[in-house]
Scaffold this active site. Structure first.
Site, mmCIF file in Angstrom:
data_model
loop_
_atom_site.group_PDB
_atom_site.id
_atom_site.type_symbol
_atom_site.label_atom_id
_atom_site.label_comp_id
_atom_site.label_asym_id
_atom_site.label_seq_id
_atom_site.Cartn_x
_atom_site.Cartn_y
_atom_site.Cartn_z
ATOM 1 N N GLY A 37 -5.943 5.826 8.768
ATOM 2 C CA GLY A 37 -6.893 5.926 7.671
ATOM 3 C C GLY A 37 -7.802 7.118 7.920
ATOM 4 N N SER A 68 -9.613 8.933 5.473
ATOM 5 C CA SER A 68 -9.843 9.863 4.363
ATOM 6 C C SER A 68 -11.251 9.730 3.794
ATOM 7 C CB SER A 68 -8.829 9.617 3.238
ATOM 8 O OG SER A 68 -7.513 9.826 3.681
ATOM 9 N N GLY A 97 -15.116 6.922 3.977
ATOM 10 C CA GLY A 97 -15.814 5.767 4.531
ATOM 11 C C GLY A 97 -16.081 5.826 6.024
ATOM 12 N N ILE A 98 -15.971 4.670 6.667
ATOM 13 C CA ILE A 98 -16.288 4.550 8.085
ATOM 14 C C ILE A 98 -15.378 5.427 8.925
ATOM 15 C CG2 ILE A 98 -16.243 2.960 10.048
ATOM 16 C CD1 ILE A 98 -17.243 0.768 8.123
ATOM 17 N N GLY A 99 -14.093 5.437 8.614
ATOM 18 C CA GLY A 99 -13.156 6.251 9.389
ATOM 19 C C GLY A 99 -13.524 7.723 9.363
ATOM 20 N N LYS A 125 -2.545 7.542 3.973
ATOM 21 C CA LYS A 125 -1.642 7.609 2.814
ATOM 22 C C LYS A 125 -2.145 8.500 1.696
ATOM 23 C CE LYS A 125 -1.185 3.365 1.566
ATOM 24 N NZ LYS A 125 -0.639 2.268 0.740
ATOM 25 N N ASP A 127 2.114 6.137 6.289
ATOM 26 C CA ASP A 127 1.928 4.733 5.954
ATOM 27 C C ASP A 127 2.142 3.955 7.242
ATOM 28 O OD1 ASP A 127 2.119 2.080 5.147
ATOM 29 O OD2 ASP A 127 3.284 2.533 3.342
ATOM 30 N N TYR A 147 -7.037 -12.843 4.388
ATOM 31 C CA TYR A 147 -7.743 -11.667 4.882
ATOM 32 C C TYR A 147 -8.268 -11.898 6.298
ATOM 33 C CZ TYR A 147 -11.428 -8.171 5.452
ATOM 34 O OH TYR A 147 -12.230 -7.165 5.935
ATOM 35 N N LYS A 193 -7.534 -9.655 9.688
ATOM 36 C CA LYS A 193 -8.560 -8.971 10.475
ATOM 37 C C LYS A 193 -8.631 -9.532 11.894
ATOM 38 C CE LYS A 193 -10.807 -6.067 9.537
ATOM 39 N NZ LYS A 193 -10.547 -4.585 9.536
#
Length: 294
Positions: free
Chosen positions: A16, A18, A20-22, A41, A73, A167, A171
């Site tokens: 990931g 792209s 936010g947090i990442g 992705k 992916d 969910y 997680k």
């Protein structure tokens, strides 16, 4: 936070990232002069979400790091293997693996379609296992190797499962990777930890899925998680592993006392995040509204 510790010239493999947090974690590393691989992705602009792997790399390089965008992916083993190979070919190795990619659907059992169940478990639990597995041969050759999973403490309370069991399973699957791999690779010196925010974080998921602008207005910025991640990733790997960490507690250990810069102006109470155990609230000074998630 003043800190002389650095990830300069380290290579970070990020699932990931792209947005936010990442992306915030990636940019914090880039400011040190790190190499950051964005394996995600989003290759072309999304109609509802900001950022692509290419815009992320542009921001990383503008911040002072070196970036590599890899269309990937993480549900596909061959794509992850190719992404890891590209990272090693470009930068010579991998020092840090950040399992940031995640899928979310807060639906009850009867309302959860199996394709959504499969997506969450394939991205969150299986994806974390796969990315870690393929990075580990290179981490074992690194000087201070870390795996950091953006996943919650293993607080096995029914309240965290009853409204969105699929969910929560996905997680917690990420966190089980932390528990097991930390013990498995402790002697080899690879740190494996989980990091989770005390409060809701203002991301696209919060604005588009969880609560819109109202929730975003009582959420912190992603930079608090990024600063906490940086603190963890610069600790000696042999002295910091198998831990389920909360961002504010990490920064308190680093000497941070003022958390106002991470919050919206004029904010009173902030919304507590999912999965934060009761004992955590006894250790922090932040006023949080518990029960916003469940």
């Amino acid at each position: 936070m003043t800190d002389t510790r650095s990830v300069k010239n380290k290579t970070v493999f990020m699932s990931g990232g792209s947005r936010g947090i990442g992306l915030a974690i990636a940019l914090r590393a880039a400011r040190d002069g790190a190499n950051v691989v964005i394996a995600a992705k989003t290759d072309t602009p999304h109609p509802k979400l900001p950022g692509t792997i290419h815009t992320a790399v542009s921001e990383i390089e503008a911040a002072g790091g070196q970036g590599l965008a890899v269309l990937c992916d993480i549900r596909e083993e061959a794509q992850v293997a190719a992404a890891v190979e590209q990272a090693v070919s470009r930068f010579g190795g991998i020092d840090i693996c950040v399992n940031n990619a995640s899928a979310i659907a807060l639906t009850g059992t009867l309302d959860t379609e199996m394709k959504r169940y499969d997506l969450m478990n394939q991205v969150n639990a299986r994806g974390t296992f796969l990315v870690s597995k393929l990075c580990l041969p290179h981490l074992l050759n690194a000087d201070n190797p870390h795996i950091l999973n953006l996943s919650p403490p293993l607080d096995m309370s029914a309240k965290w499962f009853k409204n969105h069991v699929a969910y929560s399973m996905a997680k917690y699957g990420m966190s089980l990777c932390t528990l097991g791999m930390a013990a498995e690779f402790e002697e080899q010196g690879v740190a494996v930890n989980s990091l989770w925010p005390l409060t809701a974080i203002d991301t696209a998921a919060v604005r588009n899925v969880l609560g819109g602008d109202a929730l975003a207005s009582i959420s912190r910025s992603p930079e608090i998680v990024a600063d906490a991640a940086h603190a963890v990733l610069t600790r000696p790997a042999r002295q910091c592993t198998g831990q389920f960490l909360i961002d504010e507690l990490v920064l308190m250990e680093e000497g941070v006392t003022d958390f106002a810069p991470y919050a919206p102006a004029g904010t009173g109470r902030l919304a507590a995040d999912f999965f934060v155990p009761d004992w955590v609230f006894e250790k922090v000074s932040t006023k949080v509204m518990r029960g916003a998630f469940g």
